[in-house]
Design an enzyme around this catalytic site. Structure first.
Site, short mmCIF file in Angstrom:
data_model
loop_
_atom_site.label_atom_id
_atom_site.label_comp_id
_atom_site.label_asym_id
_atom_site.label_seq_id
_atom_site.Cartn_x
_atom_site.Cartn_y
_atom_site.Cartn_z
N HIS A 28 9.83 -13.27 -1.60
CA HIS A 28 10.37 -13.26 -3.15
C HIS A 28 11.86 -12.76 -3.07
O HIS A 28 12.12 -11.78 -2.93
CB HIS A 28 9.36 -12.10 -4.37
CG HIS A 28 9.63 -10.49 -3.47
ND1 HIS A 28 10.30 -9.72 -2.52
CD2 HIS A 28 8.20 -10.10 -2.57
CE1 HIS A 28 9.60 -9.03 -1.68
NE2 HIS A 28 9.11 -8.83 -2.17
N HIS A 82 -1.02 -0.55 2.10
CA HIS A 82 -0.33 -0.83 1.20
C HIS A 82 -1.20 -2.31 0.08
O HIS A 82 -1.38 -3.27 0.44
CB HIS A 82 0.78 -1.34 1.81
CG HIS A 82 1.99 -1.94 0.73
ND1 HIS A 82 2.02 -1.69 -0.21
CD2 HIS A 82 3.16 -3.40 1.51
CE1 HIS A 82 3.44 -2.50 -0.25
NE2 HIS A 82 3.74 -3.32 -0.09
N GLU A 84 0.35 -4.37 -1.76
CA GLU A 84 0.92 -6.03 -2.13
C GLU A 84 -0.16 -6.92 -1.60
O GLU A 84 -0.34 -6.80 -0.09
CB GLU A 84 2.81 -5.70 -0.54
CG GLU A 84 3.36 -6.93 -2.21
CD GLU A 84 4.64 -7.23 -1.84
OE1 GLU A 84 5.53 -5.67 -1.19
OE2 GLU A 84 5.69 -7.66 -2.80
N ASP A 86 0.51 -9.15 0.39
CA ASP A 86 0.75 -10.11 1.67
C ASP A 86 -0.19 -9.09 2.43
O ASP A 86 -0.33 -9.74 3.56
CB ASP A 86 2.58 -9.94 1.66
CG ASP A 86 3.33 -8.56 1.97
OD1 ASP A 86 2.92 -7.90 1.12
OD2 ASP A 86 4.07 -8.20 2.82
N HIS A 148 7.12 1.53 0.45
CA HIS A 148 8.39 1.01 -0.48
C HIS A 148 7.52 0.99 -1.66
O HIS A 148 8.39 0.35 -3.16
CB HIS A 148 9.03 0.05 -0.69
CG HIS A 148 8.22 -1.63 -0.91
ND1 HIS A 148 8.90 -2.23 -0.98
CD2 HIS A 148 7.73 -1.73 0.27
CE1 HIS A 148 8.22 -4.18 -1.54
NE2 HIS A 148 6.80 -3.15 -0.47
N ASP A 167 4.65 -1.75 5.80
CA ASP A 167 6.16 -2.50 5.80
C ASP A 167 7.19 -1.71 6.27
O ASP A 167 7.95 -2.51 7.04
CB ASP A 167 6.74 -2.54 4.58
CG ASP A 167 5.66 -3.77 3.51
OD1 ASP A 167 4.92 -4.32 4.19
OD2 ASP A 167 5.79 -3.54 2.17
N TYR A 195 15.87 -6.98 7.74
CA TYR A 195 14.46 -6.42 6.76
C TYR A 195 14.53 -4.60 5.52
O TYR A 195 14.41 -4.43 4.62
CB TYR A 195 13.84 -6.37 7.06
CG TYR A 195 12.02 -6.27 5.99
CD1 TYR A 195 11.21 -7.15 6.23
CD2 TYR A 195 11.85 -4.63 6.48
CE1 TYR A 195 9.91 -7.37 5.86
CE2 TYR A 195 10.35 -4.03 5.60
CZ TYR A 195 9.48 -5.36 5.20
OH TYR A 195 8.52 -5.48 4.72
N HIS A 228 4.55 -6.35 9.76
CA HIS A 228 5.14 -6.96 9.21
C HIS A 228 5.96 -7.14 10.57
O HIS A 228 6.66 -5.97 11.18
CB HIS A 228 6.23 -7.85 8.61
CG HIS A 228 5.94 -7.78 6.45
ND1 HIS A 228 4.67 -8.75 6.94
CD2 HIS A 228 6.14 -6.98 5.52
CE1 HIS A 228 4.34 -9.25 5.32
NE2 HIS A 228 5.43 -7.67 5.08
#
Ligand code: FEO
Length: 400
Positions: A28, A82, A84, A86, A148, A167, A195, A228
């Site tokens: 993104h 999380h 999100e 991914d 986040h 994350d 990051y 990640h």
């Protein structure tokens, strides 16, 4: 489709069952030059638990890794740290395929998952301090709201001292190695910093608060397993926590970032002369020509830069599009305690520097002077003004 992937043992009870995305170059809007990983973890307690999933396209890879250690139908619980995509992208399918007894997320996570998948799945909300009994082990939860996303949370496996941090403490780095101690620390510092700068920088006050609060939970953290990049263990656990403390504090240094684009090389000449002045003044300087540089690399520099100078030609009364793009991105990251200035060439109206000054003011960048404009092509005197601007900014930077 069955795929030939294996799980990686993290501890006696924890296996990495994520996916490596060697191809990813754009997350993104963030340039991911080294790809990424989507980390999912399998906890082999009495009640076998899957923590997070992967992007939808990597679902088969995750299932293949799970199958290398257990029969996937033995998974009893799924924890979503999380929402999100991914990390939750494979969750919808995993719930349908595995039919876990429980799906757990934070209260905001339960809402977010429903809003993503438009489910009527029976997800259970857990809050800070709650624990999940796994029979011979337990998971404890900490909501990390806005780190986040509103739903973000950490899970902690008590027996192994493993903190699953979603994350946080992660980075976009595809590698065959799964552990930080198998990789070059300078590379990890660079990618981890990038990051942090691109995802967490605007949330630094919340990061600080969480780091200060973490000891209250009395977790004996032996491993940090993010969603990640590599897993931190041994001495690397305190090293990455110390780096987060440093990044969240954002101490400006004698480093200046000169960000610009150019139409006919005039603004580029100004940038080079400003850079020369900064160097003469004893500052460290990096020039970022946006024709080739990426906004997310500029963001990385702002982790410790003391000055931001921005140059743009005027085009149709506006900031040049690449500069407007980068500044919109950087403004959202809310870098604090910067000094700076704008500059640029123009042909007849020359509004770009005023627009840039307004933007820098909105970002609370302390301007050392009003925007420096040059008509068409800079002459020797103009370039001397640019050099003087660089020297002046260097004088205003912190002494070290
Ligand atoms: Fe890696 Fe916020 O998702």
């Amino acid at each position: 489709m069955d795929q030939p992937f294996s799980a990686v043992k993290v501890t006696d009870r924890v296996y990495w069952v994520g996916a490596i995305d060697w191809e990813l170059r754009n997350f993104h809007g963030y340039l991911t030059s080294r790809g990424s990983t989507y980390n999912a973890y399998l906890v082999l307690a009495d009640k076998i638990t899957l923590i997070d999933t992967v992007k939808p396209a990597f679902y088969d890879e995750m299932m293949s890794r799970i199958r290398s250690v257990i029969d996937p139908s033995d998974i009893r619980y799924i924890v979503s740290n999380h929402a999100e995509m991914d990390h939750s992208g494979g969750l919808d399918r995993a719930c349908r395929d595995l039919k876990p007894e429980k799906l757990l997320a934070s209260a905001k996570g339960v809402e977010a998952l429903a809003e993503h998948f438009h489910w009527s799945v029976n997800a259970e909300a857990v809050s800070t301090g709650a624990s999940l009994d796994l029979g011979n082990d337990s998971l404890r939860f900490i909501e990390t709201r806005m780190l986040h996303w509103p739903d973000s949370m950490f899970s902690f496996l008590c027996s192994e001292g493993a903190l699953f941090s979603n994350d946080a403490f992660g980075m976009h780095l595809a590698s065959a190695e799964r552990f930080a101690d198998e990789l070059d620390f300078e590379l990890l510092k660079y990618e981890g910093g990038k990051y942090y700068a691109n995802i967490l920088l605007p949330l630094s006050p919340i990061v600080k608060k969480l780091l200060n609060k973490l000891p209250e939970f009395k977790f004996d953290i032996q491993i940090i397993a993010p969603d990640h990049g590599p897993i931190w263990r041994g001495d690397d656990v305190s090293k990455i926590i110390a780096l987060y403390d440093q990044w969240a504090s954002r101490q400006p240094t004698r480093k200046a970032v000169v960000l610009y684009d150019t139409m006919w090389h005039s603004t580029a000449q100004m940038a080079a002369a400003i850079g020369e002045g900064l160097t003469l003044g004893g500052a460290r300087v990096s020039l970022y020509p946006l024709a080739s540089a990426h906004r997310s690399d500029v963001a990385s520099e702002l982790l410790d830069a003391g000055a931001l100078l921005v140059g743009s030609p005027t085009m149709n009364n506006q900031i040049y599009p690449t500069v407007a793009d980068a500044m919109t991105y950087l403004k959202g990251l809310k870098p604090q305690q910067l000094i700076g200035a704008s500059f640029g060439s123009y042909g007849w109206s020359g509004e770009a520097v005023q627009h840039l000054d307004a933007l820098l003011n909105e970002m609370k960048v302390e301007l050392v002077r009003e925007g420096l404009r040059v008509k068409y092509v800079p002459d020797r005197e103009n370039l001397e003004q640019c050099r003087a601007l660089g020297i002046k900014v260097a004088e205003c930077l912190p002494k070290k």
